[in-house]
Design an enzyme around this catalytic site. Structure first.
Site, PDB file in Angstrom:
ATOM      1  CD  GLU A 288      22.072  -6.867 -12.510  1.00 52.50           C
ATOM      2  OE1 GLU A 288      22.281  -7.608 -11.540  1.00 52.50           O
ATOM      3  OE2 GLU A 288      22.968  -6.499 -13.294  1.00 52.50           O
TER       4      GLU A 288
ATOM      5  CB  ALA B 254      24.254  -5.294 -18.769  1.00 55.84           C
ATOM      6  CD  GLU B 255      26.199  -6.031 -13.019  1.00 57.32           C
ATOM      7  OE1 GLU B 255      26.698  -6.482 -14.076  1.00 57.32           O
ATOM      8  OE2 GLU B 255      25.424  -6.694 -12.307  1.00 57.32           O
TER       9      GLU B 255
ATOM     10  CG  PHE C 121      25.050  -9.112  -4.353  1.00 56.17           C
ATOM     11  CD1 PHE C 121      25.044  -9.333  -2.981  1.00 56.17           C
ATOM     12  CD2 PHE C 121      23.971  -9.549  -5.095  1.00 56.17           C
ATOM     13  CE1 PHE C 121      23.988  -9.982  -2.380  1.00 56.17           C
ATOM     14  CE2 PHE C 121      22.905 -10.195  -4.495  1.00 56.17           C
ATOM     15  CZ  PHE C 121      22.910 -10.422  -3.122  1.00 56.17           C
ATOM     16  CG  ASP C 122      29.839  -7.021  -2.439  1.00 53.95           C
ATOM     17  OD1 ASP C 122      30.169  -8.046  -3.052  1.00 53.95           O
ATOM     18  OD2 ASP C 122      29.172  -7.042  -1.382  1.00 53.95           O
ATOM     19  N   GLY C 123      30.415  -7.252  -5.603  1.00 51.82           N
ATOM     20  CA  GLY C 123      31.295  -7.848  -6.606  1.00 51.82           C
ATOM     21  C   GLY C 123      30.790  -7.671  -8.031  1.00 51.82           C
TER      22      GLY C 123
ATOM     23  CE1 TYR D  29      36.116  -5.523  -7.928  1.00 49.65           C
ATOM     24  CE2 TYR D  29      34.873  -7.558  -7.793  1.00 49.65           C
ATOM     25  CZ  TYR D  29      35.716  -6.641  -7.216  1.00 49.65           C
ATOM     26  OH  TYR D  29      36.153  -6.822  -5.936  1.00 49.65           O
ATOM     27  N   PRO D  30      32.235  -5.069 -13.498  1.00 47.64           N
ATOM     28  CG  PRO D  30      30.707  -6.697 -14.141  1.00 47.64           C
ATOM     29  CD  PRO D  30      31.274  -6.020 -12.943  1.00 47.64           C
TER      30      PRO D  30
ATOM     31  CG  HIS E 293      26.716 -12.683  -3.879  1.00 43.43           C
ATOM     32  ND1 HIS E 293      27.367 -13.361  -4.881  1.00 43.43           N
ATOM     33  CD2 HIS E 293      25.455 -12.492  -4.320  1.00 43.43           C
ATOM     34  CE1 HIS E 293      26.517 -13.582  -5.868  1.00 43.43           C
ATOM     35  NE2 HIS E 293      25.351 -13.061  -5.561  1.00 43.43           N
TER      36      HIS E 293
END
Lengths: 109, 357
Positions: free
Chosen positions: B46, B76-77, B100-102, B105-106, B146
């Site tokens: 992104e 869309a990770e 970012f780290d968070g 998850y997806p 983040h």
């Protein structure tokens, strides 16, 4: 110092261009975030575009009357190299502070 | 600055290969060279392309290497990592970014179920030479998702390697090293250290600049941990942004007559167990420091490895100074969450005053 280019955003739903009416800033000028940069006219309305960020204006694109396409460069800012990303702030370099002292009897066996 | 460089090279002459730069720039330079060296490498994520990344790590790479090599993806990770799988199967060396780290998850399904085990599943016929860059950890006053520390999550997955640089020099060389590996590497960039400048020896990875800076060059081995500061009484084990903090703590402890060694693990999977054994074998006391929550954090793994090798000589149980077992807090509470100097000093004190019996 680094340069950051800001392209003309879509100012409505699916607009493809805008016409410059009047620049409110000039190269060399330091601007703040949200400071009005330029008056633009689209097929829907005339509006003032606020600055997306603080910085020194390096270049502006388009004289009054010129049409700029969405996505083309509108203005270029100069910002310090250590400017944060779009999210968050640059941590300050602070001298270490302490309240806790260590005490120990060390048997050096 | 010139004094630092002179001290680093130790020759009294300025080494043209040693440049002072931020971790941000060191990573950007490494990526530029990876793209130039390996025509199969591609960078995407992104805002990675036109914008150059929200932290400017991929700045200028699209205009230099083209839109086929450096490009933007939809938000869309799962797609970013799913595409990495396909590209790797087709012979490419993807270097995706999760912004970012968070946001990882997806994409956990793609990372855990495909990337980590495709090589295993295909009996070695479909390796996944993917370097996943993840701006990680806290410290920049950012909103939710983040500031998280996912190293234990990734390290737990067989098939993944996990690494986190603490200095610009390590960032430059570890990223270039990771991008040449046949295995997937999770590359955790300590985002609060992006802007800190330090010496980078572009010519030699072996020059361990930070240790050099402290007068304790460990010889520098990119595949293992490094001793950043030598000490006799206790070892602080850390990685990422906590390395710099532990160095500050070591200096403060010295004021009280406690000589602290600082070990930067660098690789969180696999962990350099030998370096832990050597360091704690000498100091006989250890505190492990991380930003991630305490329970099932990597500190537990480190404590076990130390116990395994040093049980007979340990003066005290290994202490952990970590984040808390809560979701990562908003920016205003960050300083209370991330291990601060006093909490680390308390951890050291608990170890120092421990008595058997």
């Amino acid at each position: 110092m680094a340069e950051i280019s800001f392209p003309l955003p879509d100012l409505g739903e699916g607009l493809i261009e805008a016409t410059v009416l009047d620049w409110l800033v000039e190269p060399g000028q330091q601007v703040e975030r949200n400071q009005p940069l330029v008056e633009l006219e689209t097929s829907k309305s005339a509006l003032e575009l606020p600055s997306p960020q603080a910085g020194k204006v390096v270049r502006i694109h388009g004289a009054p009357g010129d049409t700029i396409n969405v996505g083309e460069p509108l203005i270029v800012f100069e910002v310090p190299d250590d400017t944060a990303g779009i999210v968050g702030t640059v941590p300050k370099d602070e001298a270490p502070k302490r309240r806790v002292r260590l005490s120990a009897v060390l048997d050096e066996d | 600055m010139s004094e630092t460089i002179t001290a680093l090279t130790g020759t009294g002459e300025t080494d043209a290969n040693v440049q002072h730069m931020s971790m941000q720039l060191a990573l950007n330079r490494a990526l530029d060279e990876i793209l130039a060296d390996n025509p199969k490498s591609v960078i995407f994520g992104e805002d990675c392309g036109r914008l150059g990344g929200v932290f400017r790590i991929t700045d200028g790479l699209q205009s230099k290497h083209g839109e086929d090599r450096v490009f933007d993806t939809p938000l869309a990770e799962s797609g970013i990592l799913g595409m990495s799988v396909g590209l790797a199967m087709a012979g490419f060396h993807p270097i995706p970014e999760v912004q970012f780290d968070g946001f990882a998850y997806p994409a956990i399904n793609q990372i855990v179920c495909q990337i980590a085990r495709m090589n295993y599943r295909s009996r070695g016929t479909l390796p996944m030479p993917i370097t996943l860059r993840v701006p990680s950890f806290g410290g920049i006053r950012a909103p939710e998702h983040h500031g998280e520390s996912l190293e234990a999550l990734f390290a737990h997955v067989p098939g993944l390697k996990v690494v986190s640089p603490a200095t610009p020099h390590d960032a430059y060389h570890l990223l270039k090293y990771a991008a040449t590996r046949p295995d997937p590497v999770i590359f955790m960039e300590p985002k609060s250290r992006y802007w800190q400048k330090g010496p980078v020896n572009l010519a030699s990875a072996d020059m361990d600049t930070a240790a050099h800076d402290a007068g304790t060059d460990s010889g520098g081995n990119l595949t293992g941990a490094r001793v950043v500061r030598e000490g006799r009484h206790l070892t602080l084990v850390a990685w990422g942004a906590m390395v710099a903090r532990c160095l500050q703590v070591a200096e403060l402890a010295a004021e009280d007559g406690i000589d602290v060694e600082v070990l930067d693990l660098r690789w969180l999977k696999p962990i350099d167990a030998e370096a832990l054994a050597t360091s704690v074998g000498k100091t006989r006391r250890a505190v492990v420091v991380h930003e991630a929550p305490l329970t099932s954090g990597l500190g537990a793994e480190v404590a076990q490895l130390i116990t395994q090798s040093c049980f007979a000589t340990l003066k005290a149980p290994v202490e952990r100074v970590t984040g808390f077992d809560v979701p990562y807090p908003s920016g205003d509470l960050e300083d209370e969450y991330i291990p601060n100097i006093d909490r680390i000093l308390f951890g050291i004190q608990r170890v120092l005053e421990y008595r058997r019996g």
